[in-house]
Scaffold this active site. Sequence first.
Site, PDB file in Angstrom:
ATOM      1  CD  GLU A   5      -2.155 -10.589  -1.150  1.00  0.00           C
ATOM      2  OE1 GLU A   5      -1.844 -11.784  -0.906  1.00  0.00           O
ATOM      3  OE2 GLU A   5      -1.637  -9.637  -0.578  1.00  0.00           O
ATOM      4  CG  ASN A  88      -5.725  -8.210   2.913  1.00  0.00           C
ATOM      5  OD1 ASN A  88      -6.019  -8.104   1.731  1.00  0.00           O
ATOM      6  ND2 ASN A  88      -4.531  -7.880   3.398  1.00  0.00           N
ATOM      7  CG  ASN A 134      -1.075  -7.893   4.026  1.00  0.00           C
ATOM      8  OD1 ASN A 134      -1.498  -8.821   3.335  1.00  0.00           O
ATOM      9  ND2 ASN A 134      -1.198  -6.623   3.661  1.00  0.00           N
ATOM     10  CG  ASP A 187       0.981  -7.067   0.381  1.00  0.00           C
ATOM     11  OD1 ASP A 187       0.129  -7.785   0.923  1.00  0.00           O
ATOM     12  OD2 ASP A 187       0.696  -6.304  -0.563  1.00  0.00           O
TER      13      ASP A 187
END
Length: 280
Positions: A5, A88, A134, A187
């Site tokens: 990520e 995140n 996200n 995402d």
Amino acid sequence: MELGEGPAWIDGALWFVDIKRDTVFRHDPASGELTRWQAPEHVGWVLPSATSGLIAGLRSGPHRFDPADGSFTRIAETQPDLPDNRLNDAAIDGEGRIWFGTMDNLEESATGQVFVLDQGAVTTTQIAPITITNGPAISPCGAIVYHVDTLARRVIRHRIAADGSPDAGEVFLDFNTEDRADWGHPDGAICDAQGAVWLGFYGGWAARRFASDGTLTHEVRFPVSNVTKVALGGEDGMSAFATSARQGLSEDQLAQQPLAGDVFTFRVDTPAAPPRRANT
């Protein structure tokens, strides 16, 4: 990587993380060198600071990260009453503020929220809590923030007021239509120099670019199903780098996707937005 990520092009190198293995990576394309650091907690992203080192989004909150000695120093604690939550994804706006989201690491409860880190202080935005946040992605003009509700399969567009607060927002992209049923879940998100939005699709085998009016302009297919986020960089800003994940794949699926968890690269027609640094 288990959950690749947070790719970001910073000072001539690609930075990215493996969230579930608590690892930060730096890849120098010129030399081919790959350097890694172990974080003390799950780490979702690293972004450049205008003051010192990098800012890293660890499970418990934003930290200052010094690559020279590998140290992580907490700036602020985020949601200490929710030990299953973690940071995140994140982006920097034109004022140097970092917009970042939290999520339930178990992916069950709607406890994820969007926060802003501004000169060392963290504040909560009025964006409604969801399970998996996200993005956010910030337009080049700095006036719009795109917030991804991954489980709801929607991207919400918010105008940013003069005081830095987002408005109530409106649906920018909705992937709950019959023709997009097999697109997976949206995402990580970024904006390029034209204000278009690049999205990785978890379970969708692709990354897609959408113009500021929501029109699909590009689709890039991958040999892996879980494409998590795209970064733009390189010498001319027109190289794309996409992270991916092995997380959740069965042994049979991993056998069919031997490259799952790798980082991929491709060329784009529109360069990266001008780089920004955090004011913290």
